[in-house]
Motif scaffolding. Structure first.
Motif, short mmCIF file in Angstrom:
data_model
loop_
_atom_site.label_atom_id
_atom_site.label_comp_id
_atom_site.label_asym_id
_atom_site.label_seq_id
_atom_site.Cartn_x
_atom_site.Cartn_y
_atom_site.Cartn_z
N VAL A 1 79.25 33.74 51.61
CA VAL A 1 80.41 33.61 52.49
C VAL A 1 80.09 32.49 53.46
O VAL A 1 79.05 32.50 54.11
CB VAL A 1 80.69 34.93 53.24
CG1 VAL A 1 81.89 34.78 54.15
CG2 VAL A 1 80.90 36.08 52.27
N THR A 2 80.99 31.51 53.54
CA THR A 2 80.74 30.36 54.41
C THR A 2 81.88 30.14 55.38
O THR A 2 83.01 30.54 55.11
CB THR A 2 80.56 29.07 53.58
OG1 THR A 2 81.74 28.85 52.81
CG2 THR A 2 79.36 29.17 52.66
N GLY A 3 81.58 29.50 56.48
CA GLY A 3 82.57 29.06 57.45
C GLY A 3 83.14 30.16 58.32
O GLY A 3 82.92 31.35 58.09
N LEU A 4 83.85 29.72 59.33
CA LEU A 4 84.49 30.66 60.25
C LEU A 4 85.59 31.45 59.58
O LEU A 4 85.88 32.58 59.95
CB LEU A 4 85.04 29.90 61.46
CG LEU A 4 84.00 29.21 62.34
CD1 LEU A 4 84.70 28.39 63.42
CD2 LEU A 4 83.07 30.23 62.96
N ALA A 5 86.23 30.85 58.57
CA ALA A 5 87.32 31.52 57.87
C ALA A 5 86.79 32.45 56.78
O ALA A 5 87.57 33.05 56.05
CB ALA A 5 88.26 30.49 57.24
N GLU A 6 85.48 32.56 56.67
CA GLU A 6 84.83 33.42 55.67
C GLU A 6 85.34 33.13 54.27
O GLU A 6 86.02 33.93 53.65
CB GLU A 6 85.00 34.90 56.02
CG GLU A 6 84.25 35.28 57.28
CD GLU A 6 84.24 36.78 57.51
OE1 GLU A 6 84.94 37.53 56.81
OE2 GLU A 6 83.51 37.20 58.42
N TYR B 1 86.46 32.76 45.28
CA TYR B 1 87.12 33.94 44.73
C TYR B 1 86.82 35.13 45.62
O TYR B 1 85.70 35.62 45.64
CB TYR B 1 86.62 34.21 43.31
CG TYR B 1 87.48 35.19 42.56
CD1 TYR B 1 88.64 34.79 41.94
CD2 TYR B 1 87.11 36.53 42.46
CE1 TYR B 1 89.43 35.68 41.24
CE2 TYR B 1 87.89 37.43 41.77
CZ TYR B 1 89.05 36.99 41.16
OH TYR B 1 89.83 37.89 40.47
N SER B 2 87.79 35.60 46.36
CA SER B 2 87.53 36.65 47.34
C SER B 2 88.06 38.01 46.93
O SER B 2 87.77 39.00 47.59
CB SER B 2 88.16 36.26 48.68
OG SER B 2 89.55 36.13 48.56
#
Length: 134
Positions: free
Chosen positions: A51-56, A77-78
């Motif tokens: 999971v990356t970034g502030l926006a997950e 792909y979440s």
């Protein structure tokens, strides 16, 4: 610049970006459908999940092999494995990877099907063919 001038400038740019994103999504879906119809697939394995970034943003990493050459890809792909970052329960899970026979790097992992689903489908096809032949 006044706020009104900024809005006149930003709104058309935002509309263009949204239209481009929608077009790209539709275009990618057609590619995936075409690859699926061609029915060239191998079984791929999920190797990592981050999971990356502030926006997950969820990224699934997977590998697959075509004619002895191993390929690695990642996809945003979440939906299916959103808890995998915490539990790591998706690592090692296998799914079919449909690929372009002329360019195996052009491929996608079908998260809606499993290796077992494909085995069942192949058994059903085999039984159907045996019935027709007899």
């Amino acid at each position: 610049m006044t706020d009104q001038k900024v809005n006149r400038f930003l709104i058309p740019i935002a509309v263009i970006v949204v239209i481009f994103s929608i077009f790209k999504t539709i275009k990618n879906d057609k590619k995936e459908e075409q690859l699926k119809l061609e029915n060239n697939y191998v079984i791929g394995e999920i190797t990592d999940h981050k999971v990356t970034g502030l926006a997950e943003t969820y990224h699934i990493y997977y590998k697959y092999s075509v004619d002895g050459t191993e390929y690695s890809k990642s996809v945003n792909y979440s939906f299916k494995y959103s808890d995998c970052q915490r539990t790591k329960n998706c690592i090692g899970v296998k799914h079919p990877v449909y690929y372009d026979i002329e360019n195996p790097n052009n491929a996608f992992m079908d998260f809606n099907s499993t290796e077992l689903d494909l085995k069942k489908l192949n058994i059903q096809k085999k039984r159907f063919k045996e019935r027709i032949d007899n």
